[in-house]
Design a protein around this motif. Structure first.
Motif, short mmCIF file in Angstrom:
data_model
loop_
_atom_site.label_atom_id
_atom_site.label_comp_id
_atom_site.label_asym_id
_atom_site.label_seq_id
_atom_site.Cartn_x
_atom_site.Cartn_y
_atom_site.Cartn_z
N SER A 107 -14.05 -14.12 34.11
CA SER A 107 -15.12 -14.51 33.20
C SER A 107 -14.61 -15.69 32.45
CB SER A 107 -15.71 -13.62 32.53
OG SER A 107 -16.66 -14.13 31.47
N TYR A 108 -15.36 -16.87 32.30
CA TYR A 108 -14.72 -17.86 31.54
C TYR A 108 -14.96 -17.78 30.09
CZ TYR A 108 -14.50 -22.71 29.63
OH TYR A 108 -14.08 -23.96 28.89
N PHE A 109 -15.80 -17.16 29.78
CA PHE A 109 -15.69 -16.71 28.20
C PHE A 109 -15.50 -15.27 27.91
CE2 PHE A 109 -19.02 -20.31 27.88
CZ PHE A 109 -18.21 -21.12 26.82
N GLY A 110 -14.90 -14.81 26.96
CA GLY A 110 -14.64 -13.57 26.70
C GLY A 110 -13.28 -13.00 26.91
N VAL A 160 -7.20 -5.23 24.48
CA VAL A 160 -8.09 -6.51 24.52
C VAL A 160 -7.26 -7.82 24.33
CG1 VAL A 160 -10.06 -7.69 23.55
CG2 VAL A 160 -10.11 -5.21 23.62
N VAL A 161 -7.21 -8.74 25.14
CA VAL A 161 -6.62 -10.00 25.30
C VAL A 161 -7.61 -10.93 24.85
CG1 VAL A 161 -5.10 -11.61 26.02
CG2 VAL A 161 -4.61 -9.37 26.44
N ASN A 162 -8.04 -11.47 23.59
CA ASN A 162 -8.98 -12.39 23.41
C ASN A 162 -8.41 -13.80 23.92
OD1 ASN A 162 -7.32 -14.04 21.49
ND2 ASN A 162 -7.62 -12.47 19.82
N PRO A 163 -9.60 -14.62 24.19
CA PRO A 163 -9.14 -15.98 25.16
C PRO A 163 -8.14 -16.82 24.16
CG PRO A 163 -11.53 -15.59 24.66
CD PRO A 163 -10.86 -14.50 23.99
N VAL A 282 -20.33 -26.06 22.83
CA VAL A 282 -19.21 -25.47 21.96
C VAL A 282 -18.26 -26.77 21.79
CG1 VAL A 282 -17.22 -24.22 21.74
CG2 VAL A 282 -19.44 -23.08 22.60
N LEU A 283 -18.08 -27.47 22.78
CA LEU A 283 -17.23 -28.76 22.65
C LEU A 283 -17.92 -29.89 21.90
CD1 LEU A 283 -16.00 -29.32 26.29
CD2 LEU A 283 -14.59 -28.70 24.25
N ARG A 284 -19.16 -29.98 21.72
CA ARG A 284 -19.78 -30.92 20.78
C ARG A 284 -19.79 -30.27 19.35
NH1 ARG A 284 -23.85 -30.53 25.12
NH2 ARG A 284 -23.95 -32.25 26.41
N LYS A 285 -19.64 -29.20 19.29
CA LYS A 285 -19.63 -28.54 17.86
C LYS A 285 -18.13 -28.53 17.30
CE LYS A 285 -22.30 -25.04 17.21
NZ LYS A 285 -22.86 -23.47 16.76
N GLY A 286 -17.15 -28.16 17.93
CA GLY A 286 -15.96 -28.06 17.45
C GLY A 286 -14.70 -28.61 18.60
N GLY A 287 -14.85 -29.35 19.58
CA GLY A 287 -13.97 -29.65 20.16
C GLY A 287 -13.16 -28.60 21.01
N ILE A 288 -12.22 -29.03 21.50
CA ILE A 288 -11.44 -28.20 22.57
C ILE A 288 -10.75 -26.90 21.71
CG2 ILE A 288 -9.36 -29.26 22.46
CD1 ILE A 288 -10.81 -27.82 25.54
N GLU A 289 -10.70 -27.16 20.64
CA GLU A 289 -9.95 -26.14 19.70
C GLU A 289 -10.80 -24.87 19.48
OE1 GLU A 289 -7.79 -25.84 15.13
OE2 GLU A 289 -8.38 -27.74 16.03
N LEU A 290 -12.14 -25.34 19.10
CA LEU A 290 -12.94 -24.32 19.10
C LEU A 290 -13.28 -23.65 20.44
CD1 LEU A 290 -15.10 -23.03 17.14
CD2 LEU A 290 -16.89 -24.67 17.86
N LEU A 291 -13.50 -24.22 21.41
CA LEU A 291 -13.54 -23.67 22.55
C LEU A 291 -12.46 -22.64 23.23
CD1 LEU A 291 -15.54 -23.49 25.15
CD2 LEU A 291 -14.20 -25.59 26.29
N GLY A 292 -11.24 -23.13 22.73
CA GLY A 292 -10.05 -22.09 23.21
C GLY A 292 -10.23 -20.98 22.48
N LYS A 293 -10.87 -20.60 21.65
CA LYS A 293 -11.07 -19.64 20.78
C LYS A 293 -12.09 -18.60 21.54
CE LYS A 293 -10.20 -21.41 16.17
NZ LYS A 293 -10.56 -21.46 14.76
N TYR A 294 -12.72 -19.02 22.48
CA TYR A 294 -13.88 -18.27 22.99
C TYR A 294 -13.70 -18.31 24.53
CZ TYR A 294 -15.69 -18.35 18.33
OH TYR A 294 -15.86 -18.08 17.09
N ALA A 295 -13.02 -19.29 25.26
CA ALA A 295 -13.11 -19.44 26.48
C ALA A 295 -11.52 -19.63 26.98
CB ALA A 295 -13.74 -20.67 26.93
N LYS A 296 -11.39 -19.26 28.40
CA LYS A 296 -10.09 -19.18 28.88
C LYS A 296 -10.00 -20.67 29.71
CE LYS A 296 -10.67 -14.61 30.44
NZ LYS A 296 -12.10 -14.25 30.11
N LEU A 297 -9.41 -21.73 29.09
CA LEU A 297 -9.33 -22.93 29.22
C LEU A 297 -8.78 -23.37 30.46
CD1 LEU A 297 -7.94 -24.36 25.73
CD2 LEU A 297 -10.52 -24.33 26.34
N HIS A 298 -7.95 -22.67 31.12
CA HIS A 298 -7.53 -23.30 32.53
C HIS A 298 -8.50 -23.21 33.70
CE1 HIS A 298 -6.93 -19.52 34.83
NE2 HIS A 298 -6.77 -18.85 33.53
#
Length: 310
Positions: A107-110, A160-163, A282-298
């Motif tokens: 899953s991309y998120f979580g 639990v390993v968070n994103p 999420v990117l529009r809201k806070g950029g890659i830094e915010l996305l990286g808190k919720y998604a697996k960026l690779h």
């Protein structure tokens, strides 16, 4: 070059896609669910449910999903290192077993959640009475309800390993090595809790060949390697794996709900187009830094989301 073709159910197809997520290739094949390449073996999964394996290791890779390996000729002095993964002890479902399973890798998120659970002989009938079975056959509501009851009934260890943490360690730990490390750690911590009680066996829901698991676990400082067995569809062989899967899934769902509340968006599971759309928001809201808190960026979803933003 060896070629093996098998037919799988939709639930198995979903698990295959999650398992091979780190091996996916950007190759468009008509009527295919996904294509991947692992250890020199090309894997093509079709919408019909058929999966084709091509390469020198095709037979062994297909065997992870139910295909039969060709019988080897017996010869004196040989030792079959895969014997434990090929055949479980007699009456295995009635033994006192530690089972482990993971959720979220595809899953991309979580997060990635891994749970080891100990189901001894005395609790097997109670687990069955609760309705513990393959988590893929349960609704999210049933999973959440069952997870709480299971946690009150038997010992378990959940990791639990968070994103955000996942993204930090992913460059060093590929998807398989990360799962090996987490299963090993969860089982080890649970065994510490159980001491001096020792399980009769440990069953890991197989996500990689046993030799590959052993290769990666050898890199860990502390490793559990006694009485370990590996098999796909582990929840069908012992309720300990089914219980671990349910606890892992419930935790994963809770984390997605928490992320949805924090972001003010409905965060989906999986790695489909819906994930791309939410990631773009999420990117529009806070950029890659915010996305990286919720998604697996690779995951490939990140680049797809960036294109949607543009």
């Amino acid at each position: 070059m060896n070629t093996v073709v098998i037919k799988v159910t939709p639930s198995v197809m979903k698990k295959m896609k999650e398992t091979y997520n780190g091996n996916l290739v950007n190759k468009k094949v008509p009527y295919s669910e996904f294509t991947a390449k692992k250890s020199g073996t090309a894997i093509t999964a079709y919408t019909s449910g058929k999966v084709m394996f091509q390469g020198d290791n095709a037979q062994r890779e297909a065997a992870l999903w139910g295909a039969e390996l060709p019988k080897k000729k017996k010869h004196t002095g040989s030792s079959d290192s895969s014997a434990k993964s090929a055949k479980l002890p007699a009456n295995f479902s009635q033994l006192s077993v530690v089972g482990s399973d993971e959720v979220g890798n595809g899953s991309y998120f979580g997060p990635v959640t891994v749970c080891a659970a100990y189901a001894d002989k005395e609790h097997l009938s109670a687990l069955k009475a609760l309705g513990v079975k393959d988590s893929k056959a349960l609704t999210d509501k049933q999973i959440r309800q069952l997870a709480e009851k299971i946690k009150e009934l038997i010992p378990f260890q959940l990791l639990v390993v968070n994103p955000e943490k996942y993204n930090q360690i992913q460059p060093t730990y590929n998807a398989v090595r990360m799962k090996v490390a987490l299963h090993n750690q969860a089982i080890g911590l649970l065994l510490d809790k159980l001491a001096p009680v020792t399980p009769e066996a440990i069953l890991i829901d197989q996500f990689t060949p046993e030799g590959n698991y052993n290769k990666y676990v050898s890199l860990e400082k502390t490793k559990v390697n006694q009485k370990i067995y590996f098999t796909t569809k582990g929840e069908q062989y012992h309720l300990a794996v089914a219980a671990a899967s349910i606890i892992s899934r419930a935790s994963f769902l809770d984390e997605l709900d928490a992320a949805s509340v924090e972001l003010g968006l409905t965060v989906p599971s999986g790695a489909g187009h819906k994930s791309d759309e939410v990631a773009a928001k999420v990117l529009r809201k806070g950029g890659i830094e915010l996305l990286g808190k919720y998604a697996k960026l690779h995951f490939a979803n990140t680049e797809k989301a960036k294109k949607l933003v543009k």
